[in-house]
Write a protein that holds these residues in place. Structure first.
Motif, PDB file in Angstrom:
ATOM      1  N   TYR A  75     127.938  20.659 155.693  1.00  0.00           N
ATOM      2  CA  TYR A  75     127.060  19.499 155.623  1.00  0.00           C
ATOM      3  C   TYR A  75     127.592  18.405 156.521  1.00  0.00           C
ATOM      4  O   TYR A  75     128.773  18.349 156.839  1.00  0.00           O
ATOM      5  CB  TYR A  75     126.823  19.004 154.197  1.00  0.00           C
ATOM      6  CG  TYR A  75     128.019  18.500 153.434  1.00  0.00           C
ATOM      7  CD1 TYR A  75     128.483  17.205 153.609  1.00  0.00           C
ATOM      8  CD2 TYR A  75     128.654  19.301 152.491  1.00  0.00           C
ATOM      9  CE1 TYR A  75     129.558  16.733 152.886  1.00  0.00           C
ATOM     10  CE2 TYR A  75     129.731  18.841 151.757  1.00  0.00           C
ATOM     11  CZ  TYR A  75     130.181  17.547 151.964  1.00  0.00           C
ATOM     12  OH  TYR A  75     131.241  17.077 151.251  1.00  0.00           O
ATOM     13  N   VAL A  76     126.660  17.569 156.958  1.00  0.00           N
ATOM     14  CA  VAL A  76     126.978  16.427 157.805  1.00  0.00           C
ATOM     15  C   VAL A  76     126.483  15.191 157.073  1.00  0.00           C
ATOM     16  O   VAL A  76     125.296  15.084 156.749  1.00  0.00           O
ATOM     17  CB  VAL A  76     126.302  16.554 159.192  1.00  0.00           C
ATOM     18  CG1 VAL A  76     126.582  15.321 160.035  1.00  0.00           C
ATOM     19  CG2 VAL A  76     126.749  17.830 159.902  1.00  0.00           C
ATOM     20  N   ASP A  77     127.408  14.294 156.764  1.00  0.00           N
ATOM     21  CA  ASP A  77     127.050  13.013 156.153  1.00  0.00           C
ATOM     22  C   ASP A  77     126.892  11.977 157.256  1.00  0.00           C
ATOM     23  O   ASP A  77     127.670  11.952 158.215  1.00  0.00           O
ATOM     24  CB  ASP A  77     128.152  12.535 155.206  1.00  0.00           C
ATOM     25  CG  ASP A  77     128.115  13.215 153.857  1.00  0.00           C
ATOM     26  OD1 ASP A  77     127.009  13.544 153.391  1.00  0.00           O
ATOM     27  OD2 ASP A  77     129.188  13.424 153.264  1.00  0.00           O
ATOM     28  N   LEU A  78     125.884  11.130 157.112  1.00  0.00           N
ATOM     29  CA  LEU A  78     125.695  10.045 158.065  1.00  0.00           C
ATOM     30  C   LEU A  78     124.898   8.943 157.405  1.00  0.00           C
ATOM     31  O   LEU A  78     124.301   9.131 156.349  1.00  0.00           O
ATOM     32  CB  LEU A  78     125.001  10.536 159.341  1.00  0.00           C
ATOM     33  CG  LEU A  78     123.721  11.354 159.168  1.00  0.00           C
ATOM     34  CD1 LEU A  78     122.508  10.482 159.224  1.00  0.00           C
ATOM     35  CD2 LEU A  78     123.678  12.409 160.251  1.00  0.00           C
ATOM     36  N   ARG A  79     124.944   7.782 158.030  1.00  0.00           N
ATOM     37  CA  ARG A  79     124.160   6.645 157.545  1.00  0.00           C
ATOM     38  C   ARG A  79     123.001   6.402 158.486  1.00  0.00           C
ATOM     39  O   ARG A  79     123.150   6.475 159.701  1.00  0.00           O
ATOM     40  CB  ARG A  79     125.012   5.379 157.479  1.00  0.00           C
ATOM     41  CG  ARG A  79     125.879   5.312 156.268  1.00  0.00           C
ATOM     42  CD  ARG A  79     126.572   3.956 156.158  1.00  0.00           C
ATOM     43  NE  ARG A  79     127.950   4.220 155.821  1.00  0.00           N
ATOM     44  CZ  ARG A  79     128.987   3.996 156.608  1.00  0.00           C
ATOM     45  NH1 ARG A  79     128.832   3.435 157.777  1.00  0.00           N
ATOM     46  NH2 ARG A  79     130.193   4.298 156.219  1.00  0.00           N
ATOM     47  N   VAL A  80     121.851   6.104 157.913  1.00  0.00           N
ATOM     48  CA  VAL A  80     120.677   5.708 158.682  1.00  0.00           C
ATOM     49  C   VAL A  80     120.364   4.269 158.300  1.00  0.00           C
ATOM     50  O   VAL A  80     120.314   3.933 157.109  1.00  0.00           O
ATOM     51  CB  VAL A  80     119.470   6.631 158.374  1.00  0.00           C
ATOM     52  CG1 VAL A  80     118.215   6.113 159.059  1.00  0.00           C
ATOM     53  CG2 VAL A  80     119.769   8.065 158.791  1.00  0.00           C
ATOM     54  N   ILE A  81     120.189   3.433 159.313  1.00  0.00           N
ATOM     55  CA  ILE A  81     119.879   2.023 159.080  1.00  0.00           C
ATOM     56  C   ILE A  81     118.455   1.774 159.550  1.00  0.00           C
ATOM     57  O   ILE A  81     118.114   2.066 160.703  1.00  0.00           O
ATOM     58  CB  ILE A  81     120.862   1.096 159.809  1.00  0.00           C
ATOM     59  CG1 ILE A  81     122.288   1.402 159.349  1.00  0.00           C
ATOM     60  CG2 ILE A  81     120.501  -0.370 159.563  1.00  0.00           C
ATOM     61  CD1 ILE A  81     123.359   0.736 160.183  1.00  0.00           C
ATOM     62  N   ALA A  82     117.622   1.286 158.656  1.00  0.00           N
ATOM     63  CA  ALA A  82     116.208   1.055 158.971  1.00  0.00           C
ATOM     64  C   ALA A  82     115.874  -0.409 158.729  1.00  0.00           C
ATOM     65  O   ALA A  82     116.324  -1.006 157.749  1.00  0.00           O
ATOM     66  CB  ALA A  82     115.330   1.940 158.095  1.00  0.00           C
ATOM     67  N   ARG A  83     115.080  -0.993 159.615  1.00  0.00           N
ATOM     68  CA  ARG A  83     114.572  -2.354 159.420  1.00  0.00           C
ATOM     69  C   ARG A  83     113.297  -2.234 158.604  1.00  0.00           C
ATOM     70  O   ARG A  83     112.365  -1.550 158.996  1.00  0.00           O
ATOM     71  CB  ARG A  83     114.305  -2.988 160.786  1.00  0.00           C
ATOM     72  CG  ARG A  83     113.703  -4.378 160.764  1.00  0.00           C
ATOM     73  CD  ARG A  83     114.642  -5.489 160.318  1.00  0.00           C
ATOM     74  NE  ARG A  83     115.947  -5.492 160.902  1.00  0.00           N
ATOM     75  CZ  ARG A  83     116.343  -6.189 161.967  1.00  0.00           C
ATOM     76  NH1 ARG A  83     115.489  -6.962 162.589  1.00  0.00           N
ATOM     77  NH2 ARG A  83     117.576  -6.129 162.395  1.00  0.00           N
ATOM     78  N   GLU A  84     113.265  -2.895 157.468  1.00  0.00           N
ATOM     79  CA  GLU A  84     112.105  -2.848 156.588  1.00  0.00           C
ATOM     80  C   GLU A  84     111.667  -4.270 156.271  1.00  0.00           C
ATOM     81  O   GLU A  84     112.499  -5.152 156.105  1.00  0.00           O
ATOM     82  CB  GLU A  84     112.426  -2.081 155.309  1.00  0.00           C
ATOM     83  CG  GLU A  84     112.808  -0.638 155.593  1.00  0.00           C
ATOM     84  CD  GLU A  84     113.106   0.169 154.348  1.00  0.00           C
ATOM     85  OE1 GLU A  84     112.834  -0.311 153.229  1.00  0.00           O
ATOM     86  OE2 GLU A  84     113.620   1.287 154.506  1.00  0.00           O
ATOM     87  N   VAL A  85     110.360  -4.469 156.193  1.00  0.00           N
ATOM     88  CA  VAL A  85     109.814  -5.796 155.934  1.00  0.00           C
ATOM     89  C   VAL A  85     109.113  -5.788 154.585  1.00  0.00           C
ATOM     90  O   VAL A  85     108.255  -4.947 154.322  1.00  0.00           O
ATOM     91  CB  VAL A  85     108.817  -6.213 157.049  1.00  0.00           C
ATOM     92  CG1 VAL A  85     108.171  -7.548 156.722  1.00  0.00           C
ATOM     93  CG2 VAL A  85     109.524  -6.269 158.392  1.00  0.00           C
ATOM     94  N   VAL A  86     109.519  -6.719 153.737  1.00  0.00           N
ATOM     95  CA  VAL A  86     108.824  -6.947 152.474  1.00  0.00           C
ATOM     96  C   VAL A  86     107.771  -7.989 152.779  1.00  0.00           C
ATOM     97  O   VAL A  86     108.086  -9.152 153.051  1.00  0.00           O
ATOM     98  CB  VAL A  86     109.790  -7.435 151.371  1.00  0.00           C
ATOM     99  CG1 VAL A  86     109.021  -7.719 150.098  1.00  0.00           C
ATOM    100  CG2 VAL A  86     110.893  -6.423 151.143  1.00  0.00           C
TER     101      VAL A  86
END
Length: 173
Positions: free
Chosen positions: A134-145
């Protein structure tokens, strides 16, 4: 069997990866045991939520998702299965390193967060030799409320007729 599925071992610089056969947007169906190799990407947790700015549409946040890509492979022996597991894991890593922006969504892979882990190889009588990574990684997403959406809409002015309801008569009269 391994060479039948993937072709002979390829020289350096050639594409050693198996072709992607199926893609499922959701984990809606269990894969049959015959469908090997396969990769499953799973969101595990959301460890960070950081407000970035207020914009006319609402408040923008950078949301961090911890994601794990599992790779499962099967072969006829330890050497071929180990090689296939390494190649599939390398393919996941290569995608993360060469395409860290996820389409036009604005989401991006936090490349320094990438970590790999490998299972032991196991011989199973009916399946052959199997292995996983397995490969662990972080994904960063810009989200607008969004705050520019009216709560439920506005009521129109309507005509109402007001009159007195009849008084109920006593029972039995």
């Amino acid at each position: 069997m391994l060479e039948d599925e993937l072709g002979p071992c390829t020289p350096a610089g050639a594409n050693p990866m198996p072709q992607l056969i199926s893609w499922f947007a959701l984990d809606a169906a269990q894969l049959p045991v015959e469908d090997w190799p396969w990769i499953m990407v799973v969101g595990r947790e959301t460890p960070a939520l950081t407000m970035v700015e207020s914009i006319p549409e609402g408040d923008a946040y950078d949301v961090t998702y911890n994601v794990r890509a599992y790779a499962y492979v099967r072969g006829d022996g330890y050497e071929g299965t180990s090689s296939l597991r390494s190649r599939v894991t390398l393919g996941i890593r290569e995608i993360a390193l060469t395409k860290p922006t996820l389409g036009d969504t604005g989401a991006r892979i936090d490349v320094p967060s990438l970590r790999e882990s490998y299972s032991e190889l196991d011989e199973i009588e009916l399946l052959g030799t199997i292995a996983a990574s397995y490969v662990d990684l972080r994904v960063i997403a810009r989200e607008v409320v969004r705050t520019d959406i009216p709560p439920y809409g506005r009521a129109r002015t309507i005509a109402v007729t007001v009159r007195r309801l009849p008084t109920p008569s006593p029972e039995g009269s």
